[in-house]
Design a protein around this motif. Structure first.
Motif, short mmCIF file in Angstrom:
data_model
loop_
_atom_site.label_atom_id
_atom_site.label_comp_id
_atom_site.label_asym_id
_atom_site.label_seq_id
_atom_site.Cartn_x
_atom_site.Cartn_y
_atom_site.Cartn_z
N LYS A 1 0.90 -1.34 0.28
CA LYS A 1 -0.19 -0.37 0.08
C LYS A 1 0.61 1.51 -0.37
O LYS A 1 1.60 1.80 1.19
CB LYS A 1 -0.78 -0.25 1.87
N ALA A 2 1.20 2.12 -0.82
CA ALA A 2 1.86 3.50 -1.06
C ALA A 2 1.51 4.71 -0.08
O ALA A 2 2.64 4.24 0.64
CB ALA A 2 1.58 3.74 -2.90
N ILE A 3 0.47 5.01 0.22
CA ILE A 3 0.31 5.38 1.02
C ILE A 3 -0.62 5.39 2.24
O ILE A 3 -1.82 4.32 1.95
CB ILE A 3 0.20 7.26 0.66
N ASN A 4 -1.12 5.80 3.75
CA ASN A 4 -1.73 6.21 4.02
C ASN A 4 -2.50 7.03 4.22
O ASN A 4 -0.97 8.38 5.17
CB ASN A 4 -0.98 5.28 5.73
N PHE A 5 -3.99 7.76 4.00
CA PHE A 5 -4.10 9.34 4.30
C PHE A 5 -4.69 9.05 5.80
O PHE A 5 -5.83 9.03 5.31
CB PHE A 5 -4.94 9.69 2.27
#
Ligand code: ZN
Length: 258
Positions: free
Chosen positions: A84-88
């Motif tokens: 998962k590239a980013i956690n926003f």
């Protein structure tokens, strides 16, 4: 001030600068390796002090920004990133305001503003006690009945911070998310792909650069910013469903050859 106190001041300042530099190097390595999920935080700011803006900010929730997270992660997956590239995270309202982005595009003015913005963001991160992040974004909200046009938004790769100017109105939620995603991509190393007339540059700023015929395009490329309908006309996408991350931008993010 005594000589000793002055010396201590310089030392503290040097230590802070060193800590910032180390933080940037660590996050930079994290960005270019894509082996760990990047933590991105977004803070909302009432930029005009209006009651309507305040009401809008109080209605905001994490789900309103879900589209940004899905957009980046979907794009990363398409280019072979397996994590998962980013956690926003929507981190709520911040009372302090970042320095205004300069209206004139002068090199010195931009450097001074960028240093000022970085110092302001650093101070905010010291003030915010809960949690930490790799990238912090700040969105200035303006009431649509008082503000008709917005200053441009900026994402700094070196500072891993971005400031977004948006409208405090549900009708603009989708286009605000397009701007948030664009500035977030800047912090990750992507460059603009449009010319001085806001027309997407070919081929990098096109969603389907080798389509025949080339016009009209159906989608926008995130760093091209607009959907090109002809060689001279391009429209702003209403939401991220009409936007893709092109191969040229993906290459800048090091999403190839990992
Ligand atoms: Zn840009």
């Amino acid at each position: 001030m005594s000589k000793k106190r002055r010396y201590i001041r310089y030392l503290v300042l040097l230590l802070i600068l060193f800590a910032v530099a180390v933080h940037e190097v660590i996050v930079d390595a994290k960005i270019s390796s894509w082996e760990q999920t990047l933590e991105v935080r977004l803070f909302a700011i009432n930029a005009d002090g209006e009651r309507a803006t305040n009401k809008y900010i109080r209605s905001l929730k994490q789900a309103d920004f879900k589209a940004v997270e899905s957009f980046i992660n979907r794009g990363a997956e398409r280019y072979g990133i397996t994590i998962k590239a980013i956690n926003f995270t929507y981190a709520g309202e911040l009372i302090s305001r970042p320095p205004d982005v300069p209206l004139e595009n002068s090199v010195l003015g931009n450097i001074i503003w960028s240093l000022h913005f970085r110092a302001w963001a650093l101070y905010q991160s010291f003030q915010i006690k809960d949690g930490s992040s790799d990238i912090d974004l700040f969105i200035n909200y303006f009431d649509t009945s008082k503000t008709k046009s917005l200053r441009h938004s900026v994402g700094l790769k070196g500072g891993l911070i971005g400031v977004i100017n948006g409208f405090a109105d549900n009708g603009y939620r989708g286009s605000n998310n397009v701007v948030i995603a664009h500035e977030l991509m800047h912090t990750l190393g992507a460059t603009d792909k449009y010319n001085q007339l806001n027309q997407p540059a070919h081929p990098g700023g096109f969603a389907a650069p080798f389509q025949e015929p080339l016009f009209p395009q159906r989608e926008a490329e995130i760093m091209g910013g607009r959907i090109p309908l002809s060689a001279t006309k391009a429209i702003i996408p209403d939401n991220l469903d009409l936007v893709v991350i092109g191969a040229f931008t993906a290459a800048e993010l090091n999403w190839y050859g990992l």
